[in-house]
Scaffold this motif. Structure first.
Motif, PDB file in Angstrom:
ATOM      1  N   MET A  19       0.544  -1.294   0.512  1.00 32.25           N
ATOM      2  CA  MET A  19      -0.276   0.125   0.360  1.00 32.25           C
ATOM      3  C   MET A  19       1.262   1.836  -0.157  1.00 32.25           C
ATOM      4  O   MET A  19       0.693   2.149  -0.858  1.00 32.25           O
ATOM      5  N   GLY A  20       1.806   1.386   0.662  1.00 32.08           N
ATOM      6  CA  GLY A  20       2.673   2.489   0.981  1.00 32.08           C
ATOM      7  C   GLY A  20       3.469   3.023  -0.763  1.00 32.08           C
ATOM      8  O   GLY A  20       2.982   3.685  -0.869  1.00 32.08           O
ATOM      9  N   PHE A  45       1.042   4.593  -3.134  1.00 34.37           N
ATOM     10  CA  PHE A  45       0.663   5.477  -2.694  1.00 34.37           C
ATOM     11  C   PHE A  45       1.501   6.542  -3.164  1.00 34.37           C
ATOM     12  O   PHE A  45       1.236   7.383  -3.797  1.00 34.37           O
ATOM     13  N   ARG A  46       3.107   5.800  -3.146  1.00 36.63           N
ATOM     14  CA  ARG A  46       4.208   6.844  -3.145  1.00 36.63           C
ATOM     15  C   ARG A  46       4.202   7.018  -4.886  1.00 36.63           C
ATOM     16  O   ARG A  46       4.395   8.439  -5.180  1.00 36.63           O
ATOM     17  N   ARG A  71       2.485  13.284   0.442  1.00 33.66           N
ATOM     18  CA  ARG A  71       2.567  11.991   0.921  1.00 33.66           C
ATOM     19  C   ARG A  71       2.066  11.740   2.568  1.00 33.66           C
ATOM     20  O   ARG A  71       1.313  10.865   2.904  1.00 33.66           O
ATOM     21  N   ASN A 100      -1.273  10.432   3.953  1.00 31.91           N
ATOM     22  CA  ASN A 100      -1.497   9.518   4.947  1.00 31.91           C
ATOM     23  C   ASN A 100      -1.627   9.171   6.315  1.00 31.91           C
ATOM     24  O   ASN A 100      -2.769   8.437   6.978  1.00 31.91           O
ATOM     25  N   LEU A 105       6.352   3.797   8.908  1.00 26.72           N
ATOM     26  CA  LEU A 105       6.991   3.864   7.306  1.00 26.72           C
ATOM     27  C   LEU A 105       6.838   5.414   6.638  1.00 26.72           C
ATOM     28  O   LEU A 105       7.572   5.481   6.270  1.00 26.72           O
ATOM     29  N   GLN A 106       5.982   6.201   7.499  1.00 26.57           N
ATOM     30  CA  GLN A 106       5.942   7.891   6.410  1.00 26.57           C
ATOM     31  C   GLN A 106       6.902   8.345   6.760  1.00 26.57           C
ATOM     32  O   GLN A 106       7.896   9.444   6.272  1.00 26.57           O
ATOM     33  N   VAL A 147      10.069   7.047   4.867  1.00 24.85           N
ATOM     34  CA  VAL A 147       9.721   7.519   3.482  1.00 24.85           C
ATOM     35  C   VAL A 147      10.666   9.065   3.462  1.00 24.85           C
ATOM     36  O   VAL A 147      11.648   8.959   2.165  1.00 24.85           O
TER      37      VAL A 147
END
Lengths: 78, 250
Positions: free
Chosen positions: A1-2, A5-6, B183, B187, B230-231, B234
């Motif tokens: 999912m990540g 979305f990216r 992003r 999220n 995770l965000q 990232v």
């Protein structure tokens, strides 16, 4: 999912930036909707370029990961 | 609606994102009030400082629990920078590490019930992304001079196509801060809205039917903790990739 979305934000953000540049130039130069149209499509092209690059980077990272895990698995076996 | 606006138990899933002034301040016509968002940022900075002070209080060769935690977080970011930027990026380790810890703590503290998720506001994430974008661009021009503009000219492109390609590359470059900020913000906001919506379902369905959304909510909280981490990761990894682009022209 990540990952998905990216990729989608990469695509959408470039289209937004392209549209904004076209709209701004139209507003400055008073050239009707034409630059907006041109830069909108350039934005789509840039977005697809972003997506391709991100996907390539993800692929490369995954290949490194799998080969690394394969090697470690081999060393455990032998 | 107006009676509901200040009710902390409001059913609106968007009420959690409201900004409240705690200490109203105005400087030269600008509203610089100390808000619940500012309060969360101060708490975050305090907790990060506390975390590292406890972790490094008794530095020993065989680390204790807290020292292990700080060492793991250090090793994690340092390893990520080695993989993406290489040796030249070590100068920028403090910046990336600060960014990562700040976003990680903001996201994680946002998971605490009745707290406030600062990163669910686009203006905060955009400010962070803009700092990265402007910093990386300035750094690129400092290290390469005007030659940094070669970033926009890929190898082996026919001259006839060059104007088109350069414009596309520039748009792609300018889209970086937008995608970086959207992003993180999207999220966090989507996740927290979902949590509130399913929390509302539990209350609405009551004792008989509320168990299914409750189970879903519990699973979703786990997913949200993962997303929060995770965000932050990232955001930090993309900062590293942009740093790499600025330091090593391809």
């Amino acid at each position: 999912m990540g990952m998905a979305f990216r990729l989608s934000t990469d695509l959408v953000s470039a289209v937004v930036v392209g549209g904004a540049i076209g709209w701004g130039l139209d507003w400055l130069l008073g050239t009707g909707p034409w630059l907006l149209l041109v830069f909108f499509f350039l934005g789509i092209a840039a977005g697809i370029l972003n997506v391709i690059r991100t996907a390539q980077a993800m692929n490369a990272a995954q290949i490194i990961e799998t080969t690394a895990s394969d090697n470690s698995g081999d060393s455990v076996e032998h | 609606m107006s009676t509901e606006a200040h009710d902390p138990f409001s059913h609106s899933p968007m009420a959690q994102f409201e900004i409240h002034r705690i200490v109203p301040m105005h400087v030269g016509g600008l509203d610089v009030s100390f808000t619940n968002s500012s309060l969360m940022m101060v708490i975050t900075l305090g907790l990060i400082t506390l975390f590292f002070m406890i972790g490094t209080r008794r530095a020993s060769l065989v680390p204790g629990r807290w020292q292990s935690l700080t060492e793991i977080s250090y090793e994690f970011v340092a390893g990520m920078m080695r993989d993406t930027v290489g040796a030249a990026g070590q100068k920028f380790f403090p910046f990336v590490f600060t960014l990562f810890m700040f976003i990680l703590f903001l996201n994680m503290l946002g998971m605490v019930p009745y707290s406030f998720t600062v990163t669910s506001h686009i203006i905060v994430t955009f400010a962070l992304a803009a700092v990265v974008f402007v910093g990386v661009t300035v750094l690129g021009f400092i290290t390469h001079g005007v030659g940094y503009l070669k970033l926009f000219v890929p190898h082996g492109v026919p001259v006839a196509l060059l104007p088109l390609i350069v414009v596309i590359e520039v748009i792609s470059y300018l889209s970086r801060p937008i995608s970086l900020s959207v992003r993180l913000f999207a999220n966090m906001m989507a996740g927290h809205t979902m949590l509130k919506v399913f929390g509302g379902f539990i209350v609405m369905l009551g004792f008989l039917g509320g168990w299914l959304p409750l189970a879903f909510s519990v699973a979703f909280v786990g997913l949200e903790v993962l997303v929060a981490f995770l965000q932050a990761y990232v955001f930090a990894v993309l900062t590293c990739i942009y740093l790499n682009d600025a330091l090593h022209l391809h």
